[in-house]
Motif scaffolding. Structure first.
Motif, short mmCIF file in Angstrom:
data_model
loop_
_atom_site.label_atom_id
_atom_site.label_comp_id
_atom_site.label_asym_id
_atom_site.label_seq_id
_atom_site.Cartn_x
_atom_site.Cartn_y
_atom_site.Cartn_z
N ALA A 27 0.94 -1.12 -0.17
CA ALA A 27 0.18 0.11 0.02
C ALA A 27 1.02 1.36 -0.05
CB ALA A 27 -0.93 -0.03 1.08
N THR A 28 0.36 2.39 -0.37
CA THR A 28 1.11 3.41 -0.61
C THR A 28 1.24 4.53 0.50
OG1 THR A 28 -0.65 4.59 -1.80
CG2 THR A 28 1.16 3.54 -3.15
N GLY A 29 0.14 4.25 1.45
CA GLY A 29 0.13 5.23 2.79
C GLY A 29 -1.13 5.06 3.36
N TYR A 30 -1.33 5.43 4.47
CA TYR A 30 -2.55 5.68 5.19
C TYR A 30 -3.29 6.71 4.72
CZ TYR A 30 -1.07 2.39 9.16
OH TYR A 30 -0.58 1.30 10.02
N TYR A 31 -4.83 6.32 4.76
CA TYR A 31 -5.41 7.72 4.36
C TYR A 31 -6.27 8.46 5.64
CZ TYR A 31 -8.98 10.51 2.34
OH TYR A 31 -9.80 11.58 1.82
N THR A 32 -5.95 9.62 5.44
CA THR A 32 -6.60 10.19 7.17
C THR A 32 -6.95 11.51 6.49
OG1 THR A 32 -5.82 11.16 9.08
CG2 THR A 32 -4.02 10.85 7.42
N VAL A 33 -7.97 11.90 7.33
CA VAL A 33 -8.56 13.36 7.18
C VAL A 33 -7.67 14.40 7.70
CG1 VAL A 33 -10.71 12.56 6.96
CG2 VAL A 33 -10.01 13.21 9.27
N TYR A 34 -6.83 13.98 8.44
CA TYR A 34 -5.85 15.14 9.34
C TYR A 34 -4.55 15.62 8.40
CZ TYR A 34 -8.63 13.08 12.64
OH TYR A 34 -9.84 12.78 13.57
N GLY A 35 -4.22 14.92 7.28
CA GLY A 35 -3.34 15.41 6.37
C GLY A 35 -1.67 15.20 6.88
N GLU A 36 -1.74 14.37 8.15
CA GLU A 36 -0.42 14.49 8.65
C GLU A 36 0.44 13.30 7.98
OE1 GLU A 36 -0.95 14.23 12.71
OE2 GLU A 36 -1.55 16.57 13.01
N GLU A 37 0.61 13.41 6.90
CA GLU A 37 1.26 12.29 6.00
C GLU A 37 2.57 12.00 6.49
OE1 GLU A 37 -0.39 10.69 4.18
OE2 GLU A 37 -2.12 11.52 3.67
N ALA A 38 3.37 13.03 7.09
CA ALA A 38 4.81 12.74 7.36
C ALA A 38 4.91 11.92 8.57
CB ALA A 38 5.45 14.15 7.82
N LEU A 39 4.10 11.57 9.42
CA LEU A 39 3.92 10.69 10.56
C LEU A 39 4.03 9.25 10.05
CD1 LEU A 39 2.09 12.55 13.05
CD2 LEU A 39 4.46 11.83 13.32
N HIS A 40 3.24 9.06 8.85
CA HIS A 40 3.27 7.83 8.32
C HIS A 40 4.35 7.20 7.50
CE1 HIS A 40 -0.72 8.07 10.03
NE2 HIS A 40 -1.16 8.77 9.04
N ALA A 41 5.24 8.18 7.18
CA ALA A 41 6.09 7.80 6.12
C ALA A 41 7.01 6.54 6.85
CB ALA A 41 7.25 9.01 5.93
N ASP A 42 7.06 6.77 8.22
CA ASP A 42 7.84 5.59 8.97
C ASP A 42 7.20 4.12 8.75
OD1 ASP A 42 9.85 4.69 10.82
OD2 ASP A 42 8.33 4.44 12.29
N HIS A 43 6.06 4.35 8.30
CA HIS A 43 5.60 2.83 7.89
C HIS A 43 5.63 2.35 6.63
CE1 HIS A 43 2.27 2.24 11.25
NE2 HIS A 43 3.26 2.66 11.96
#
Length: 1510
Positions: free
Chosen positions: A1336-1352
């Motif tokens: 998968a390419t990342g989490y989808y979230t309404v908060y837009g804090e994508e940087a925190l998911h880069a670790d995953h």
């Protein structure tokens, strides 16, 4: 010492001056221990312990004899879905309030208690609170109770979730559960004392560190003791040559002399046996036994055979006749208790003794035989564990008179066995102590000399005449001296405790044989007895003088009865043991005895085995009296309890050993323990034997005091060794009794014993609770007992249990059967009504925490692994060749109207298409080239086809949906659409319709119509979090979403546009959407993890196609294949198999909705058989339903043949459940299911398919992947240290793990360190990282804090291959090289999976994990359904479902605590026992632990019982 019982009588005596002085003296003396206890308790006044929560229906059973409910049905919960709070029952009568008496009521049974009117508060918007009630994917089979909380992935939780603890959402701060847990934490925070040094490292090297003794502990300082010699046996007295010779003499010369008087329960003499009658009857019996019993013309009995004597305590006359009859016939009597039921306490062990002694005949009386349990034939029933017995009634009419010339064989006092006395050991086993004729005679001579018995004396005997002192004095020595014995039955003592004193007075008895209990009872009953005189007594023998607490009864008895003629020197305590018979007895001064002495000893010193004289002002002292001098002709010494039998020092407590001709000779048939007990050779400090003659161990702990007096401080059977200190069970009982016992428990019904948990003894105290004691008062009493024992003995009680009145197993003559009570406790059969566990206090020997080595970095680890010859734990599936699907790609590019077909399209486009096949392209191409090829086939519960879809049908239905979305909903490209459909073809068509118009589909499980309150908020949350602009659904679900019931759960006005697709017009779209890039978002996959995180991941078109390609290659899927799928199609691999793979590979999918199995559990297997599916997929919940539902109904499966199945894959995001898959394989083996067919898969949020295990191909499909799934056994202790050590099956601490499957083509896996992010070696446990085209390419979230998911999703190794982009799965695992070499020449690797690190329980820095804990519990506990564990404020909480009676719930508390301690070295903080179905489980069969945690903390589980372990 036993003050409170007597205190109630004091006010009644104030007017009687003579007695009031006595009582003041008495109470001053016996209150010493009570005052010590009260002073100790005063320190604890401020401590508040959390009281356990108990459901009312459980409360009722504790006093079931007292109150009867008016209507049992009104108290039963009808079920989880319709339960109502017990508080709202209008028909609960005042009787229930009387029973409960102000105790804590249970948690509410439903959320209606939290929200008035039964309506939960309207759900706030996701953006505002990020929490909503309602578990996401509850399987409807087990719709769990009111809504636990969900958390969508936000920056703070999922992003940092791998290392940081999760925030708790939605838990009311003022929840009663939270406040109790806070109370528990406050209790545990208080430092009790310096903790013991942790004494073993439970490492994989198993290095045990010996506990270092406390340098300040008292040590023995005296000189080595010398062997104490008793006075010599008198010579010159004409002793009879044998006991039988004495009987013959008195029977013939003094036939009228009274021998034994038996009393009835009214105290009247019913029969007096004379010596003449005893002799003649014994002769008759001996003749009958030897001459009248035959079997096949052979005599049934031969000299030396063993015979059981079964006589009640009320019939001493017939017992005496039987005993001497056996001796005359040269048979060996084995006296046992009368079995009252087929399941008497200890009965099975008695049967084992009879079997090992070779007993075939039992002697009894007519009355006794009539009272024995009978079989249907009328014969005496066979008791559990007993050998087959013939029963002989020996009443006079059944015996034959011998001829005048018949005489028994002359019996000299030789080494042959005279009789066998049974003894029950500490562990409950029953052994037989053999006593020879010579020992018998020597014992009678020694007792005659020590007690000064003379002819025609009268002896009153209150003891059991079948064994111990009652037998030696009342049956044997009395006959030698022609004494007259008055036998007082136990039943008479219960009715009239003064009866023995009255008989002493009326018969002018010179001696009496009692226990301290009898003296105590007579004290309570003696008021108003004016004319009692004890002046005739010259010896009052106290048979249990070896119990140190008998001194209080002796002194109190003397104080009261001294005014009635009792002289102080008359009281003669004695010490006995089954092995050594009489060890010592106090003698009156006229027989040469020294004055009696009393020793006040420090309990702390005694616990270290050292004698320290203390003053009575101290709190913890033990006052003991001497038990007199050694028996004549005996030598005594004291040896160390543990190890070689070295002599103790003079100030040291040890085991008393006796050498004498008057001891037992062996344990019958047990040579090993006979040698260690009956043939001990004591050693001096230098190792030299003190004597050539062997000594017998007595099992008594004591020392030799001044004047050569013997002091006994306890018994080996009551010894509990906790740490390095020794405690005596009797001492602990006395301390418990000093805590106001009269109000709450029965005085004589307390059992104290130790159980071994985690390499050490743990003290358990069990008492019978009075029916009128309230719940709260009993709990307060238990708390005070714990504190008192802690202060007085400086030891913690591991478990304190109260049971209902009259439920503890009884010993034959009163008292509690300790070993049987212990056995019931260990087996979970005690059925307590109150339990208090204190593992935090007691368990001080947990393994050492792991030592973290901060200086060891990832580079050092790699070098270390290389030096050790270990490879880096990295593996990959087969390489994805670029040309594998190129033919198909070319065909797609050539299809007019396809997404990739365009005028002038050339090779460049064709090359791109070969790498990125877009699913809409594939569906169009299939609709054009094979329009009538069936892709999907949906079955209903009856097994009939309700819906099908060929390639062209699916294409046209998708076009209609796309048109409706563009026209009705007016959506733009890239808008998100929620698909709320039941499992079926409509869902698939809607999915492709979204792709056709460029929208992003989000599949959502529809709400359950009967459970809207808990399932609808989850739907609403996913719709809001995914920012769906439109909801596609059916008409029925659309009505449900807008219904009045839905309005109670969510705000129905805030739904986005809802479009139903049932009757949309047949329209084509003008143009099908063409994604500009393969990285464009294809769909969102939302799922709730077991940690309660609602996580949506983004899947691009490239990842979707790569996923389909990998599965196609791994499973060899072609258009000619047919597979059966019984999975939920809403997320993960289930969704991919249901919606994507058939379109990509062209095979036909037979779709079986799991929900249909509720009404027809055989549906899936029938479909597999009917369509001859070679490959089938299911979930663990489906497999469990089939195993449970069809296990006993194989008749339903007539005609089902599973021999066609090559692979049955279980789809899950967890570690393989070995027990379930094995039982499934075994169960359906008879239907042709191949033994190796069942296999497992593994995927997670970041990559839904990492491993798939496919079976070896049959003849028709050569060369596909997959050896047998390997099961390995790993050492759990090594796992706690993140190491993998393989052990043999059945090894202690072994944990079976099955590989999760073979890694898919194109997937690379590496095991990385969770903190340093460096690669690990093969033998280490670490986090599984995955690199693959279908990540998968990342989490989808309404908060837009994508940087925190880069670790995953974009992690890189800190050392080694730092270029590859990896996704972190969040799962722990390891790689194991397999012998198989695959087609590409690379080695295969099996991937073992461990649970999610977010669920790992870091307690005392020892890594534990929920999975094995649940499994260990299920293995150990029969009545346990499902179990789950989670942590809360550093406490381990275990929730177990009770699959049995509510009354048995409390048995689980101790069992759960024990098994988690033993298997995982973790202390359980809270044990919660709930009904079946309460633990929430999602559609994949995974336990939703965080929902469970939130439900528990919000007080919503309606638990049967909650125990807070201290």
């Amino acid at each position: 010492k036993r003050a409170k019982l007597l205190a109630r009588y004091i006010p009644l005596l104030q007017g009687k001056v003579g007695h009031s002085k006595v009582y003041l003296l008495l109470c001053f003396y016996v209150d010493v221990h009570t005052e010590a206890v009260q002073a100790a308790l005063a320190k604890y006044k401020e401590r508040k312990m959390p009281m356990p929560s108990k459901r009312r229906s459980v409360l009722v059973h504790s006093s079931v004899e007292t109150y009867t409910p008016p209507d049992e049905g009104s108290l039963r919960r009808p079920g989880r879905l319709t339960s109502t709070p017990l508080q709202s029952h209008s028909n609960i009568e005042p009787w229930l309030d009387r029973v409960i008496q102000g105790s804590s009521t249970s948690s509410s049974a439903s959320s209606t208690s939290s929200h008035p009117g039964g309506r939960p508060a309207a759900a706030p918007s996701a953006a505002a609170t990020a929490t909503l009630t309602g578990p996401a994917e509850f399987r409807h089979v087990r719709a769990a109770g009111p809504g636990p909380r969900l958390r969508p992935v936000s920056g703070g939780s999922a992003g940092s979730g791998l290392s940081a603890p999760l925030p708790v959402a939605g838990v009311p701060v003022s929840s009663r559960v939270s406040s109790k847990i806070q109370q528990l934490l406050n209790t545990l925070k208080r430092p009790k004392r310096p903790p013991l040094k942790e004494f073993f490292v439970d490492d994989f090297e198993e290095l045990l560190e010996v506990q270092q003794p406390d340098p300040n502990q008292p040590k023995p300082e005296g000189s080595q003791m010398v062997v104490l010699k008793g006075e010599p046996l008198a010579v010159g007295i004409p002793w009879p040559p044998s006991l039988l010779a004495a009987l013959q003499r008195w029977g013939t010369t003094q036939p009228k002399a009274p021998c034994l008087t038996a009393l009835d329960t009214a105290g009247k003499a019913v029969y007096t046996l004379t010596y003449g009658k005893l002799w003649s009857r014994s002769l008759k019996l001996a003749y009958t036994l030897l001459n009248k019993l035959t079997s096949k013309n052979e005599p049934l009995l031969n000299p030396g055979d063993r015979v059981a004597l079964v006589f009640p305590n009320s019939d001493p006359v017939m017992f005496m006749v039987a005993f001497y009859g056996c001796l005359l016939a040269e048979l060996v009597p084995v006296p046992i208790e009368v079995p009252l039921t087929r399941k008497d306490a200890g009965s099975q062990q008695v049967g084992f003794l009879l079997g090992s002694c070779g007993v075939t005949l039992a002697l009894t009386t007519d009355a006794c035989q009539k009272g024995l349990p009978k079989a249907q034939t009328g014969e005496v029933a066979t008791f559990k564990g007993w050998p087959p017995l013939a029963w002989l009634v020996i009443d006079g009419k059944h015996l034959t008179k011998p001829p005048k010339d018949w005489h028994p064989q002359a019996q000299d006092a030789g080494a042959g066995t005279a009789y066998i006395e049974y003894k029950t050991s500490k562990e409950g086993s029953t052994v037989g102590v053999t006593v020879s004729h010579a020992s018998l005679l020597a014992q009678c001579r020694a007792l005659t000399q020590a007690c000064g018995y003379s002819e025609a004396e009268t002896l009153t005997n209150v003891l059991d005449f079948k064994r111990d002192a009652g037998l030696w004095h009342g049956v044997l020595t009395s006959v030698m001296n022609r004494m007259h014995v008055i036998s007082i039955p136990y039943a008479l003592m219960k009715v009239n405790p003064l009866s023995w004193i009255q008989k002493v007075c009326s018969y002018k008895a010179r001696a009496a044989l009692v226990k301290s209990r009898d003296m105590h009872w007579s004290l309570l009953a003696q008021r108003g007895q004016r004319d009692v005189s004890l002046s005739s007594l010259r010896m009052l023998i106290v048979a249990d003088g070896a119990n140190p607490w008998s001194i209080s009864s002796c002194d109190a008895f003397l104080n009261v009865f001294q005014s009635r003629g009792l002289r102080p020197e008359v009281i003669c305590p004695c010490a006995t043991s089954p092995e050594a018979l009489t060890v010592a007895i106090r003698r009156p001064p006229d027989l040469g005895g020294p004055p009696p002495r009393k020793a006040v000893l420090s309990m702390n010193g005694l616990s270290f085995g050292v004698i320290r004289v203390d003053t009575e002002e101290k709190l913890s002292v033990l006052t003991v009296q001497d038990v007199g001098q050694v028996l004549p002709g005996a030598d005594v010494c004291v040896v160390k309890v543990e190890g070689a039998p070295y002599l103790c020092k003079t100030d040291e407590v040890g085991e008393i050993c006796v050498h004498s001709s008057a001891t037992g000779t062996a344990y019958y048939g047990l040579l090993g323990i006979t040698k260690s007990v009956f043939e001990t050779v004591p050693l001096t400090a230098g190792g030299a034997p003190v004597s050539e003659r062997p000594f017998t161990r007595t099992g008594l702990l004591g020392f030799v005091g001044p004047d050569d007096l013997v002091f006994v401080v306890g018994k080996l059977d009551g010894l509990m060794v906790v740490g390095v200190r020794r405690h005596n069970a009797d001492d602990v009982v006395a301390t418990a009794l000093a805590v106001e016992p009269m109000k709450f428990v029965y005085r004589g019904r307390i059992a104290v014993f130790s159980v071994t948990v985690l390499h050490d003894d743990r003290i358990v105290l069990v008492a019978e609770q009075r029916p009128d004691a309230s719940e709260e008062d009993s709990f307060q009493w238990m708390s005070r007992v714990l504190q008192a024992i802690d202060s007085i003995h400086q030891v913690g009680v591991y478990c304190l249990a109260l049971v209902p009145a009259n439920t503890l197993p009884k010993a034959p003559l009163g008292g509690i059967h300790i070993s049987e009570t212990k056995q019931r406790f260990l087996e979970g059969m005690l059925h307590p009504c109150n339990v208090l566990m204190c593992p935090h206090t007691c368990v001080t020997n947990l393994p050492k925490p792991r030592q973290k080595q901060p200086e060891v970095g990832p580079a050092s680890m790699i070098v270390g692994n290389l030096v050790a010859g270990k490879r880096i734990a990295q593996a990959s599936g087969r390489e994805l060749a670029h040309l594998e699907d190129s033919d198909q790609a070319r065909k797609v590019t050539a299809v007019p109207g396809s997404a990739r077909w365009a005028p002038g399209s050339g090779r460049g486009l064709r090359g791109l298409s070969a790498q990125f096949l877009f699913l809409p392209d594939v569906l169009q191409w299939r609709a054009h080239t094979t329009p009538d090829h069936p892709l999907f086939l949906l079955l209903n519960a009856k097994g009939t086809v309700t819906s099908t879809a060929t390639c062209v049908q699916l294409h046209k239905r998708a076009e209609r949906v796309a048109a409706a979305l563009m026209e009705k909903a007016r959506l733009n490209v890239g808008d998100h659409v929620a698909l709320v459909y039941p499992p079926g073809v409509d869902l698939i068509a809607a999915f492709y319709g979204c792709l056709y118009c460029g929208c992003v589909p989000v599949t959502v499980r529809p709400p359950h119509p009967q459970n809207l309150a808990t399932t609808l908020p989850t739907v609403k949350m996913i719709v809001e979090v995914s920012k769906s602009a439109c909801v596609l659904t059916t008409q029925a679900i659309m009505r449900l979403l807008k219904s009045k019931d839905a309005g109670a759960a969510v705000d129905v006005r805030t739904w986005p546009t809802i479009v139903d697709t049932d009757d949309i017009p047949k329209k084509k779209v003008a143009s099908i959407f063409r994604p500009p890039s393969p990285d464009v978002l294809a769909y969102l996959d939302f799922s709730v993890s077991t940690t309660g995180i609602l996580a949506g991941v983004k899947m691009s078109h490239a990842a979707t196609s790569a996923l389909c390609r990998s599965i196609k290659l791994q499973c060899e899927l072609y258009p000619s294949r047919q597979i059966a799928i019984c999975l939920d199609p809403y997320c993960g691999l289930g969704f991919a198999l249901w919606c994507l793979c058939s379109v990509y590979s062209g095979h036909q999918s037979v779709l079986v909705p799991p929900l249909e199995l509720e009404s027809n559990v055989s549906l899936w297997l029938s479909a597999v058989s009917q369509y001859k599916a070679r490959v089938t997929f299911c979930s663990y919940s489906v497999m469990e339903m089939c195993t449970r539902g069809l296990g006993t109904q194989t008749g339903v499966l007539r005609g089902v043949n599973l021999s066609c199945v090559r692979t049955c894959m279980v789809v899950a995001e967890e570690r393989p459940r070995i027990a379930l898959t094995q039982s499934f394989s075994k169960l359906f083996k008879d239907l042709g299911l191949p033994a190796r067919a069942v296999s497992t898969t593994f995927g997670c949020r970041v990559n839904v398919a990492i491993c798939l295990q496919v079976r070896p191909a049959t003849l028709f499909f050569q060369g596909t992947a997959g050896p047998d799934p390997t099961t390995v056994y790993v050492d759990m202790r090594a796992l706690r240290h993140d190491r993998v050590r393989l052990v043999e099956r059945g090894s202690p601490h072994s944990l079976p793990l099955t590989e999760s499957g073979k890694i898919l083509p194109g997937v690379k896996v590496i095991i990385a360190h969770t903190e340093t992010k460096g690669p690990l070696g093969d033998s280490h446990l670490g986090e599984i990282w995955v690199s693959s085209p279908h990540n998968a390419t990342g989490y989808y979230t309404v908060y837009g804090e994508e940087a925190l998911h880069a670790d995953h999703f974009s992690a890189r190794l800190s050392f080694g291959d730092t270029q590859t982009i990896w996704a972190r799965t969040g799962y722990l695992g390891f790689l194991r090289r397999t012998e198989l070499t695959d087609a590409s020449g690379g080695e295969g690797a099996a991937c073992g999976v461990w649970p999610h690190p977010r669920e790992a329980c870091a307690c005392r820095a020892c890594c534990g994990s929920p999975g094995p804990g649940c499994r260990a519990l299920c293995r150990e506990l029969v009545s346990l359904g499902v179990s789950a564990v989670f942590t809360w404020t550093n406490l381990l909480v275990v929730v177990v479902e009770l699959d049995g009676l509510e009354q048995d719930a409390l048995d689980l508390v101790a069992l759960v605590t024990n098994v988690v301690l033993e298997e995982h070295h973790l202390v359980v903080g809270v044990v919660v026992i709930v009904d079946p179905g309460v633990i929430p489980i999602n559609s994949r069969g995974e336990k939703q632990r965080m929902h469970l945690r939130d439900g528990f903390l919000a007080d919503q589980l309606d638990p049967i019982y909650v125990a807070y372990n201290m």
